[in-house]
Design an enzyme around this catalytic site. Structure first.
Site, PDB file in Angstrom:
ATOM      1  N   ASN A   1       3.798   1.445  -1.414  1.00  0.00           N
ATOM      2  CA  ASN A   1       4.274   1.560  -2.788  1.00  0.00           C
ATOM      3  C   ASN A   1       3.265   2.332  -3.649  1.00  0.00           C
ATOM      4  O   ASN A   1       3.631   3.213  -4.439  1.00  0.00           O
ATOM      5  CB  ASN A   1       4.500   0.183  -3.417  1.00  0.00           C
ATOM      6  CG  ASN A   1       5.677  -0.558  -2.831  1.00  0.00           C
ATOM      7  OD1 ASN A   1       6.570   0.034  -2.222  1.00  0.00           O
ATOM      8  ND2 ASN A   1       5.694  -1.865  -3.004  1.00  0.00           N
TER       9      ASN A   1
ATOM     10  N   GLU B   1       0.824  -1.204   0.000  1.00  0.00           N
ATOM     11  CA  GLU B   1       0.000   0.000   0.000  1.00  0.00           C
ATOM     12  C   GLU B   1       0.863   1.260   0.000  1.00  0.00           C
ATOM     13  O   GLU B   1       0.494   2.262  -0.623  1.00  0.00           O
ATOM     14  CB  GLU B   1      -0.945  -0.002   1.208  1.00  0.00           C
ATOM     15  CG  GLU B   1      -1.882  -1.206   1.259  1.00  0.00           C
ATOM     16  CD  GLU B   1      -1.261  -2.430   1.931  1.00  0.00           C
ATOM     17  OE1 GLU B   1      -1.951  -3.454   2.038  1.00  0.00           O
ATOM     18  OE2 GLU B   1      -0.080  -2.364   2.352  1.00  0.00           O
TER      19      GLU B   1
ATOM     20  N   GLY C   1      -0.190 -10.901 -17.054  1.00  0.00           N
ATOM     21  CA  GLY C   1       1.229 -11.216 -17.212  1.00  0.00           C
ATOM     22  C   GLY C   1       1.826 -10.614 -18.463  1.00  0.00           C
ATOM     23  O   GLY C   1       1.642  -9.433 -18.766  1.00  0.00           O
TER      24      GLY C   1
ATOM     25  N   ASP D   1       1.907  -3.240  -7.883  1.00  0.00           N
ATOM     26  CA  ASP D   1       1.665  -1.955  -7.231  1.00  0.00           C
ATOM     27  C   ASP D   1       1.801  -0.817  -8.241  1.00  0.00           C
ATOM     28  O   ASP D   1       1.015   0.133  -8.237  1.00  0.00           O
ATOM     29  CB  ASP D   1       2.641  -1.750  -6.073  1.00  0.00           C
ATOM     30  CG  ASP D   1       2.527  -2.836  -5.011  1.00  0.00           C
ATOM     31  OD1 ASP D   1       1.416  -3.389  -4.849  1.00  0.00           O
ATOM     32  OD2 ASP D   1       3.535  -3.131  -4.355  1.00  0.00           O
TER      33      ASP D   1
ATOM     34  N   LYS E   1      -4.772  -8.417 -14.500  1.00  0.00           N
ATOM     35  CA  LYS E   1      -3.396  -8.456 -14.994  1.00  0.00           C
ATOM     36  C   LYS E   1      -3.132  -9.837 -15.582  1.00  0.00           C
ATOM     37  O   LYS E   1      -3.288 -10.843 -14.895  1.00  0.00           O
ATOM     38  CB  LYS E   1      -2.433  -8.150 -13.846  1.00  0.00           C
ATOM     39  CG  LYS E   1      -2.515  -6.718 -13.331  1.00  0.00           C
ATOM     40  CD  LYS E   1      -1.937  -6.559 -11.943  1.00  0.00           C
ATOM     41  CE  LYS E   1      -2.941  -7.030 -10.892  1.00  0.00           C
ATOM     42  NZ  LYS E   1      -2.554  -6.670  -9.504  1.00  0.00           N
TER      43      LYS E   1
ATOM     44  N   ASN F   1      -3.842  -8.765  -3.974  1.00  0.00           N
ATOM     45  CA  ASN F   1      -2.487  -8.914  -3.448  1.00  0.00           C
ATOM     46  C   ASN F   1      -2.395 -10.089  -2.472  1.00  0.00           C
ATOM     47  O   ASN F   1      -2.047  -9.925  -1.298  1.00  0.00           O
ATOM     48  CB  ASN F   1      -2.064  -7.615  -2.745  1.00  0.00           C
ATOM     49  CG  ASN F   1      -0.739  -7.084  -3.249  1.00  0.00           C
ATOM     50  OD1 ASN F   1       0.171  -7.853  -3.533  1.00  0.00           O
ATOM     51  ND2 ASN F   1      -0.636  -5.783  -3.360  1.00  0.00           N
TER      52      ASN F   1
ATOM     53  N   ALA G   1       5.621  -4.783  -9.381  1.00  0.00           N
ATOM     54  CA  ALA G   1       4.974  -4.564 -10.679  1.00  0.00           C
ATOM     55  C   ALA G   1       3.479  -4.342 -10.512  1.00  0.00           C
ATOM     56  O   ALA G   1       2.899  -3.436 -11.142  1.00  0.00           O
ATOM     57  CB  ALA G   1       5.234  -5.749 -11.599  1.00  0.00           C
TER      58      ALA G   1
ATOM     59  N   GLY H   1      -0.237  -8.440 -20.817  1.00  0.00           N
ATOM     60  CA  GLY H   1      -0.703  -7.111 -20.444  1.00  0.00           C
ATOM     61  C   GLY H   1      -1.848  -7.177 -19.463  1.00  0.00           C
ATOM     62  O   GLY H   1      -1.699  -7.686 -18.354  1.00  0.00           O
TER      63      GLY H   1
END
Length: 313
Positions: free
Chosen positions: A41, A39, A232, A264, A230, A170, A262, A235
């Protein structure tokens, strides 16, 4: 804090010791000290883009805790919601150096940390009422049952006040008693959010669905307005409650240095762009771009750009 805020977030920060040379952590003799925390970040990335950001937490009244507070000041992040807690320590971690783009080894020393004692007592209505957006992550949710209660209370209060919410799962399975508890509690938070930002593997775990379409519909049926997944190297893919959907290609990176951070960085791009009124495809493209910058340097937040470095008009 009386000045209006763009974003407020809640989480744990740790001192991070990053190995200066590759190899097993047990054999490393030299480290450099940085700050870690999902968070934080995100807060750092948003602040570097010029948004007004507040970060809520607890840190120990120790050298690591003061290091965190100094870092917040340096980045221009509001710390009025941070408690300096003399009863418990600030956590820290050790992180290996990798040179081939693989995930580094990270060892955590956070059990019983000051941040794990976050609770609803840390909800200061004045801080949250002046923010227009709340960003939450599954990391803070996993710290303790009282920390989870704080996040749930904050989400409910902000939603009732008509503010927008984003949620990045996360996942940290090792911090939960069971996968079932993790899934149930994180989805409870996700259903409160306007924008949910899972990785594809995370989405499979949280929803039981196997495809981006299935994962998105799982959340859209429960009131989420947009789901950005996401994917990978491909994209990211998104779908909204209004039926808009699409894929946004990843930014090609020739030299991957450190994959941590990445996600974050991706959240920074999406959240900042949407708060600026950009379209969702534009927001996802910015997320991909900042995520690509984050993995080209060693450290969790060193690659997060300023507005000038981002290079957008």
């Amino acid at each position: 804090m009386t000045q209006a805020l763009d974003v407020i977030t809640i989480g744990e920060a740790m001192a991070m010791f990053v190995a200066r040379e590759p190899g097993e952590l047990s054999g490393v003799e030299h480290f450099f000290k940085r700050i870690a925390g999902a968070e934080l970040n995100v807060a750092t990335g948003l602040a570097r883009l010029g948004l007004k950001v507040s970060w809520v937490s607890r840190v120990g009244d120790d050298s690591f805790g003061h290091f965190v507070l100094d870092s917040l000041k340096k980045e221009g992040i509001d710390a009025s919601g941070v408690t300096l807690d003399g009863r418990y320590p600030t956590g820290f971690q050790l992180k290996s150096k990798v040179e081939n783009g693989t995930d580094p080894t990270v060892e955590y020393f956070r059990k019983g940390s000051a941040a794990s004692h976050l609770s609803k007592e840390d909800f200061r209505a004045g801080c949250f009422s002046i923010a227009r957006h709340l960003h939450l992550s599954g990391v803070a949710a996993a710290l303790s049952h009282t920390s989870y209660e704080l996040l749930e209370h904050a989400a409910t209060a902000m939603k009732a006040a008509g503010k927008t919410l984003s949620f990045d799962p996360n996942l940290r399975p090792s911090l939960w008693k069971s996968e079932a508890e993790m899934v149930e509690k994180l989805n409870r938070l996700a259903f409160q959010a306007d924008w949910v930002l899972p990785g594809l593997k995370e989405g499979v775990i949280l929803t039981g669905e196997k495809t981006p379409e299935g994962i998105a519909d799982f959340y859209l049926r429960r009131g989420v307005k947009a789901v950005v997944i996401k994917t990978g190297a491909d994209g990211a893919w998104f779908r909204t409650a209004d039926g808009e959907e699409g894929a946004v290609a990843a930014v090609k990176v020739d030299n991957v240095v450190d994959t941590v951070g990445a996600g974050d960085g991706f959240a920074v791009g999406v959240i900042s762009a949407l708060l600026e009124g950009k379209t969702l495809p534009q927001a996802v493209a910015r997320g991909n771009k900042i995520g690509s910058l984050a993995i080209q340097v060693q450290g969790d937040s060193e690659g997060l750009p300023t507005r000038e470095a981002l290079g957008e008009a």
